[in-house]
Write a protein that holds these residues in place. Sequence first.
Motif, mmCIF file in Angstrom:
data_model
loop_
_atom_site.group_PDB
_atom_site.id
_atom_site.type_symbol
_atom_site.label_atom_id
_atom_site.label_comp_id
_atom_site.label_asym_id
_atom_site.label_seq_id
_atom_site.Cartn_x
_atom_site.Cartn_y
_atom_site.Cartn_z
ATOM 1 N N ALA A 215 0.834 -1.213 0.000
ATOM 2 C CA ALA A 215 0.000 0.000 0.000
ATOM 3 C C ALA A 215 0.864 1.256 0.000
ATOM 4 O O ALA A 215 0.657 2.196 0.776
ATOM 5 C CB ALA A 215 -0.938 -0.001 1.210
ATOM 6 N N TYR A 216 1.830 1.285 -0.886
ATOM 7 C CA TYR A 216 2.760 2.416 -0.982
ATOM 8 C C TYR A 216 2.242 3.419 -1.999
ATOM 9 O O TYR A 216 1.984 3.066 -3.147
ATOM 10 C CB TYR A 216 4.141 1.915 -1.394
ATOM 11 N N GLU A 217 2.052 4.678 -1.556
ATOM 12 C CA GLU A 217 1.578 5.730 -2.445
ATOM 13 C C GLU A 217 2.794 6.380 -3.105
ATOM 14 O O GLU A 217 3.431 7.269 -2.540
ATOM 15 C CB GLU A 217 0.751 6.750 -1.668
ATOM 16 N N ARG A 218 3.110 5.933 -4.298
ATOM 17 C CA ARG A 218 4.339 6.346 -4.963
ATOM 18 C C ARG A 218 4.167 7.710 -5.644
ATOM 19 O O ARG A 218 3.299 7.889 -6.490
ATOM 20 C CB ARG A 218 4.729 5.304 -6.013
ATOM 21 N N PRO A 219 5.013 8.678 -5.293
ATOM 22 C CA PRO A 219 4.978 9.954 -6.012
ATOM 23 C C PRO A 219 5.388 9.765 -7.472
ATOM 24 O O PRO A 219 6.139 8.841 -7.805
ATOM 25 C CB PRO A 219 6.010 10.808 -5.261
ATOM 26 N N LEU A 220 4.911 10.629 -8.329
ATOM 27 C CA LEU A 220 5.231 10.537 -9.749
ATOM 28 C C LEU A 220 6.739 10.562 -9.988
ATOM 29 O O LEU A 220 7.263 9.839 -10.839
ATOM 30 C CB LEU A 220 4.567 11.689 -10.505
ATOM 31 N N THR A 221 7.443 11.386 -9.217
ATOM 32 C CA THR A 221 8.889 11.529 -9.428
ATOM 33 C C THR A 221 9.666 10.275 -9.039
ATOM 34 O O THR A 221 10.853 10.166 -9.343
ATOM 35 C CB THR A 221 9.433 12.720 -8.625
ATOM 36 N N GLY B 278 12.696 11.074 -23.181
ATOM 37 C CA GLY B 278 11.526 11.680 -23.807
ATOM 38 C C GLY B 278 11.845 12.949 -24.574
ATOM 39 O O GLY B 278 12.954 13.495 -24.510
ATOM 40 N N THR B 279 10.839 13.426 -25.303
ATOM 41 C CA THR B 279 10.974 14.682 -26.044
ATOM 42 C C THR B 279 10.876 15.861 -25.073
ATOM 43 O O THR B 279 10.371 15.716 -23.947
ATOM 44 C CB THR B 279 9.861 14.804 -27.090
ATOM 45 N N PRO B 280 11.322 17.052 -25.473
ATOM 46 C CA PRO B 280 11.185 18.227 -24.597
ATOM 47 C C PRO B 280 9.739 18.484 -24.181
ATOM 48 O O PRO B 280 9.485 18.887 -23.039
ATOM 49 C CB PRO B 280 11.737 19.366 -25.451
ATOM 50 N N GLU B 281 8.801 18.254 -25.099
ATOM 51 C CA GLU B 281 7.390 18.463 -24.775
ATOM 52 C C GLU B 281 6.923 17.461 -23.708
ATOM 53 O O GLU B 281 6.186 17.833 -22.786
ATOM 54 C CB GLU B 281 6.535 18.318 -26.033
ATOM 55 N N GLN B 282 7.336 16.203 -23.838
ATOM 56 C CA GLN B 282 6.958 15.189 -22.858
ATOM 57 C C GLN B 282 7.553 15.504 -21.487
ATOM 58 O O GLN B 282 6.870 15.376 -20.462
ATOM 59 C CB GLN B 282 7.425 13.804 -23.331
ATOM 60 N N CYS B 283 8.799 15.940 -21.465
ATOM 61 C CA CYS B 283 9.448 16.279 -20.201
ATOM 62 C C CYS B 283 8.760 17.475 -19.534
ATOM 63 O O CYS B 283 8.533 17.472 -18.312
ATOM 64 C CB CYS B 283 10.924 16.585 -20.432
ATOM 65 N N ALA B 284 8.403 18.487 -20.323
ATOM 66 C CA ALA B 284 7.755 19.677 -19.776
ATOM 67 C C ALA B 284 6.393 19.322 -19.182
ATOM 68 O O ALA B 284 6.042 19.776 -18.082
ATOM 69 C CB ALA B 284 7.605 20.737 -20.866
ATOM 70 N N ALA B 285 5.624 18.510 -19.898
ATOM 71 C CA ALA B 285 4.303 18.106 -19.406
ATOM 72 C C ALA B 285 4.429 17.309 -18.114
ATOM 73 O O ALA B 285 3.632 17.477 -17.180
ATOM 74 C CB ALA B 285 3.580 17.289 -20.474
ATOM 75 N N LEU B 286 5.444 16.461 -18.041
ATOM 76 C CA LEU B 286 5.635 15.637 -16.847
ATOM 77 C C LEU B 286 6.070 16.480 -15.656
ATOM 78 O O LEU B 286 5.654 16.226 -14.513
ATOM 79 C CB LEU B 286 6.670 14.546 -17.144
ATOM 80 N N LEU B 287 6.875 17.508 -15.906
ATOM 81 C CA LEU B 287 7.295 18.401 -14.832
ATOM 82 C C LEU B 287 6.115 19.169 -14.257
ATOM 83 O O LEU B 287 6.019 19.369 -13.046
ATOM 84 C CB LEU B 287 8.364 19.370 -15.351
ATOM 85 N N VAL B 288 5.208 19.608 -15.123
ATOM 86 C CA VAL B 288 4.005 20.309 -14.660
ATOM 87 C C VAL B 288 3.151 19.369 -13.808
ATOM 88 O O VAL B 288 2.663 19.747 -12.732
ATOM 89 C CB VAL B 288 3.202 20.842 -15.857
ATOM 90 N N GLN B 289 2.984 18.150 -14.284
ATOM 91 C CA GLN B 289 2.192 17.166 -13.539
ATOM 92 C C GLN B 289 2.821 16.878 -12.182
ATOM 93 O O GLN B 289 2.122 16.787 -11.161
ATOM 94 C CB GLN B 289 2.067 15.877 -14.350
ATOM 95 N N ALA B 290 4.137 16.750 -12.151
ATOM 96 C CA ALA B 290 4.838 16.471 -10.892
ATOM 97 C C ALA B 290 4.715 17.645 -9.928
ATOM 98 O O ALA B 290 4.554 17.457 -8.715
ATOM 99 C CB ALA B 290 6.306 16.154 -11.167
ATOM 100 N N SER B 291 4.775 18.879 -10.459
ATOM 101 C CA SER B 291 4.649 20.063 -9.607
ATOM 102 C C SER B 291 3.255 20.135 -8.978
ATOM 103 O O SER B 291 3.119 20.434 -7.783
ATOM 104 C CB SER B 291 4.919 21.318 -10.435
ATOM 105 N N GLN C 53 2.992 17.551 -6.245
ATOM 106 C CA GLN C 53 3.744 17.939 -5.063
ATOM 107 C C GLN C 53 2.996 18.991 -4.251
ATOM 108 O O GLN C 53 2.972 18.940 -3.019
ATOM 109 C CB GLN C 53 5.115 18.469 -5.461
ATOM 110 N N GLN C 54 2.371 19.953 -4.933
ATOM 111 C CA GLN C 54 1.602 20.977 -4.224
ATOM 112 C C GLN C 54 0.420 20.356 -3.486
ATOM 113 O O GLN C 54 0.125 20.713 -2.341
ATOM 114 C CB GLN C 54 1.115 22.029 -5.213
ATOM 115 N N ALA C 55 -0.268 19.413 -4.145
ATOM 116 C CA ALA C 55 -1.395 18.743 -3.502
ATOM 117 C C ALA C 55 -0.933 17.949 -2.283
ATOM 118 O O ALA C 55 -1.603 17.932 -1.243
ATOM 119 C CB ALA C 55 -2.092 17.820 -4.504
#
Length: 315
Positions: free
Chosen positions: A214-220, A232-245, A248-250
């Motif tokens: 029951a480990y809640e794994r962070p995206l990072t 990944g491509t620059p676009e994929q990396c940017a989208a993933l960074l936004v999702q991770a941010s 993290q805030q939540a």
Amino acid sequence: MVAKIPSSGKGLSQRSGSSGGLVAYLEKEVQGQWFSFDREDVPAAEVTQTLDRNKRNLNRDADKYYQVILAPSQAELRHIGSDPEKLRDYTRAAMEQYAANFGKGIEGRDLVYFAKVEHERTTGPADRAVQVGDVARGQAKPGDQTHIHVLVSRTENLARYNERKQAGELDRKNPYHLSPLTNHKDTQRGVVMGGFERKQYSERVEQAFDQAFAYERPLTETFRYAHIMQHGTPEQCAALLVQASREQQAAQQRQVVQQAAPEQQAAVQQLTPEQRPALAVAAPAQAAQEPGPAQQPAVPEPPAPEQRRVRGLRR
């Protein structure tokens, strides 16, 4: 969670001969304590003998066995308290995924493997700190470095294969040769059927840990995040960074709420019995907007004589 399958090479990385050299090397931290699909405390001599005997129809220069390294992160180890029993159970679950990943309908019991838990790791030539000269090679790495080494035969379990063949459960002429280093991935045609998808295996062992404990794994911390950020491509990396941010805030907001609840309870406990019910009546949202009765200053009543004098005047 890192699931690594080192390629064959020279020295202890050489897989075409006996497994005795690697087994002896893995005895360096503690002797014995090997475990398998259904056994505990297997002696090192038996590990070598069983792996070396489980082979058929392999060329002299062909790989006879492979090594799988399962390395939980320090956060994952804290989550399970580095419990050896949980690590053994998890290793068996990871080897079930190893068998399933070949796409041949086999299970963990169809493999011959032995595993051992180690708790120390030292710096090597691949470490960045060693390369830049900050740390000397061979120094112990800080923190909890618990990890698992698994030695698995390339040939499926011959004893089980022969039993199933005699019972009429199998019509295959030869046992499977199972290489996790193959370039075939879910092959549907040709001589080699199935294959081994190493990226998929990394994701599967990660998911096996999360489901088991029951480990809640962070995206990072996911294999997907690490793989896309590296390949990944620059676009994929940017989208993933936004999702991770956002994630993290939540998580930070949830942590603030969770920390505030015990503090509020402790504050209530420090109040006098007369004050506690008053605070409990007003809801937090209302208290922030309108002061409740308990928060308004008390108005003193007029003295009793003045009340009698007023009544007398009215008469």
